[in-house]
Design a protein around this motif. Structure first.
Motif, mmCIF file in Angstrom:
data_model
loop_
_atom_site.group_PDB
_atom_site.id
_atom_site.type_symbol
_atom_site.label_atom_id
_atom_site.label_comp_id
_atom_site.label_asym_id
_atom_site.label_seq_id
_atom_site.Cartn_x
_atom_site.Cartn_y
_atom_site.Cartn_z
ATOM 1 N N ARG A 85 0.417 -1.447 0.148
ATOM 2 C CA ARG A 85 0.027 -0.171 0.008
ATOM 3 C C ARG A 85 1.134 1.287 0.092
ATOM 4 O O ARG A 85 0.176 2.113 0.005
ATOM 5 N N LEU A 86 1.632 1.507 0.279
ATOM 6 C CA LEU A 86 2.775 1.904 0.259
ATOM 7 C C LEU A 86 3.151 2.998 -0.777
ATOM 8 O O LEU A 86 2.881 4.969 -0.629
ATOM 9 N N LEU A 87 3.132 2.924 -1.856
ATOM 10 C CA LEU A 87 2.979 3.348 -3.266
ATOM 11 C C LEU A 87 1.618 5.019 -3.566
ATOM 12 O O LEU A 87 1.942 5.417 -4.295
ATOM 13 N N ASP A 88 0.825 3.666 -2.577
ATOM 14 C CA ASP A 88 -0.774 4.148 -3.500
ATOM 15 C C ASP A 88 -1.029 5.944 -2.116
ATOM 16 O O ASP A 88 -1.671 6.548 -2.099
ATOM 17 N N GLN A 89 -0.287 5.800 -1.112
ATOM 18 C CA GLN A 89 -0.026 6.904 0.161
ATOM 19 C C GLN A 89 1.403 7.472 0.011
ATOM 20 O O GLN A 89 1.650 7.443 1.200
ATOM 21 N N LEU A 90 1.943 7.852 -1.164
ATOM 22 C CA LEU A 90 2.649 8.399 -0.642
ATOM 23 C C LEU A 90 3.045 10.093 0.047
ATOM 24 O O LEU A 90 2.968 10.934 -0.738
ATOM 25 N N SER A 91 2.422 10.462 0.976
ATOM 26 C CA SER A 91 2.675 11.231 1.968
ATOM 27 C C SER A 91 3.751 11.233 2.574
ATOM 28 O O SER A 91 4.481 10.605 2.413
ATOM 29 N N ALA A 139 4.232 8.850 5.911
ATOM 30 C CA ALA A 139 3.960 7.449 5.169
ATOM 31 C C ALA A 139 5.523 7.414 5.821
ATOM 32 O O ALA A 139 5.472 6.357 5.507
ATOM 33 N N MET A 140 5.979 7.893 4.010
ATOM 34 C CA MET A 140 7.174 7.937 3.823
ATOM 35 C C MET A 140 8.992 8.244 5.046
ATOM 36 O O MET A 140 9.658 7.047 4.534
ATOM 37 N N VAL A 141 8.463 8.783 5.926
ATOM 38 C CA VAL A 141 8.968 8.961 6.855
ATOM 39 C C VAL A 141 9.184 7.759 8.216
ATOM 40 O O VAL A 141 9.870 6.436 7.902
ATOM 41 N N ALA A 163 1.080 7.105 15.059
ATOM 42 C CA ALA A 163 0.862 8.457 15.276
ATOM 43 C C ALA A 163 -0.293 8.476 13.708
ATOM 44 O O ALA A 163 -1.281 8.726 13.717
ATOM 45 N N ARG A 164 0.122 8.231 12.501
ATOM 46 C CA ARG A 164 -0.817 7.727 11.467
ATOM 47 C C ARG A 164 -1.690 7.145 11.703
ATOM 48 O O ARG A 164 -2.999 8.025 10.568
ATOM 49 N N TYR A 165 -2.141 5.770 11.913
ATOM 50 C CA TYR A 165 -2.834 4.908 12.754
ATOM 51 C C TYR A 165 -3.829 6.025 13.326
ATOM 52 O O TYR A 165 -5.233 5.567 12.991
ATOM 53 N N LEU A 166 -3.688 6.185 14.509
ATOM 54 C CA LEU A 166 -4.672 7.696 14.355
ATOM 55 C C LEU A 166 -5.202 8.824 13.997
ATOM 56 O O LEU A 166 -6.216 9.593 14.376
ATOM 57 N N LEU A 167 -4.667 9.732 12.768
ATOM 58 C CA LEU A 167 -4.842 10.204 12.232
ATOM 59 C C LEU A 167 -5.832 9.828 11.010
ATOM 60 O O LEU A 167 -6.889 10.417 10.501
ATOM 61 N N MET A 168 -5.158 8.187 10.891
ATOM 62 C CA MET A 168 -6.116 8.160 10.242
ATOM 63 C C MET A 168 -7.582 7.007 10.093
ATOM 64 O O MET A 168 -8.575 7.422 9.836
ATOM 65 N N TYR A 169 -7.685 6.287 11.462
ATOM 66 C CA TYR A 169 -8.189 5.549 11.975
ATOM 67 C C TYR A 169 -9.023 5.735 13.062
ATOM 68 O O TYR A 169 -9.594 5.640 13.849
ATOM 69 N N GLY A 170 -8.122 6.678 14.189
ATOM 70 C CA GLY A 170 -9.181 7.514 15.611
ATOM 71 C C GLY A 170 -9.038 8.458 15.557
ATOM 72 O O GLY A 170 -9.528 8.970 14.548
ATOM 73 N N ILE A 171 -9.353 8.792 16.658
ATOM 74 C CA ILE A 171 -10.197 9.905 17.098
ATOM 75 C C ILE A 171 -9.896 10.735 16.965
ATOM 76 O O ILE A 171 -10.734 12.304 16.410
#
Length: 162
Positions: free
Chosen positions: A65-71, A74-76, A152-160
């Motif tokens: 999924r990395l190439l679909d999320q080139l933010s 995600a790269m960090v 942190a990415r998880y919280l930003l994308m799926y969390g509160i």
């Protein structure tokens, strides 16, 4: 079909569960003397489980999924994770030499406390032991940074925090 958020939660739980495996494996090998074959196998069961809990989700879900999320974030996260595995590979170069020296002298089965590891290996044994220590420390350091970035990415994308 299972939602992306559900898979992300399973991945987060899996990677989180790997850390206690690493901690126990490290504690066990450090605190147990002598390091016999049984001790090494017990240690590797926990470290191997931790690596599987981290690597399987990375290979099967994160990397594709990395190439679909080139933010940038995600790269960090990917960069830190790649550094962790690079340090692990660096440490493996030391493990191989140490294992070979101990195996050649049958120190896993017939431990002799009078035989020092520096004496049985080549004149570079200190070098290989340093590579092992640097690799393990580096892996844990970058693993923790990658874990924090991923959480942190998880919280930003799926969390509160949205």
């Amino acid at each position: 079909m299972v939602s992306s958020g559900t898979i992300a939660t399973v991945v987060l739980v899996s990677v989180t569960a790997s850390f206690p495996c690493f901690l126990y494996g490290a504690w066990y090998i450090i605190e147990t003397e002598p390091v016999t074959w049984g001790v090494l196998v017990h240690h590797l069961k926990f470290v191997g489980t931790g690596l599987a809990l981290t690597t399987v989700p990375m290979v099967t879900w994160m990397a594709p999924r990395l190439l679909d999320q080139l933010s940038g974030f995600a790269m960090v996260h990917a960069f830190l994770g790649a550094q962790a595995y690079a340090m692990l590979a660096f440490g493996f170069t030391g493990i191989v030499r140490i294992f070979a020296a101990k195996r050649e002298h049958d120190l896993y089965n017939d431990y002799d406390e009078d035989v020092l590891l520096d004496e049985i290996g080549s004149d570079r044994m200190d070098h290989w032991r340093s590579r092992l220590r640097i690799g393990v420390f580096g892996y844990v350091f970058f693993w923790i940074l990658a874990y924090l970035a991923g959480a942190a990415r998880y919280l930003l994308m799926y969390g509160i925090v949205r």
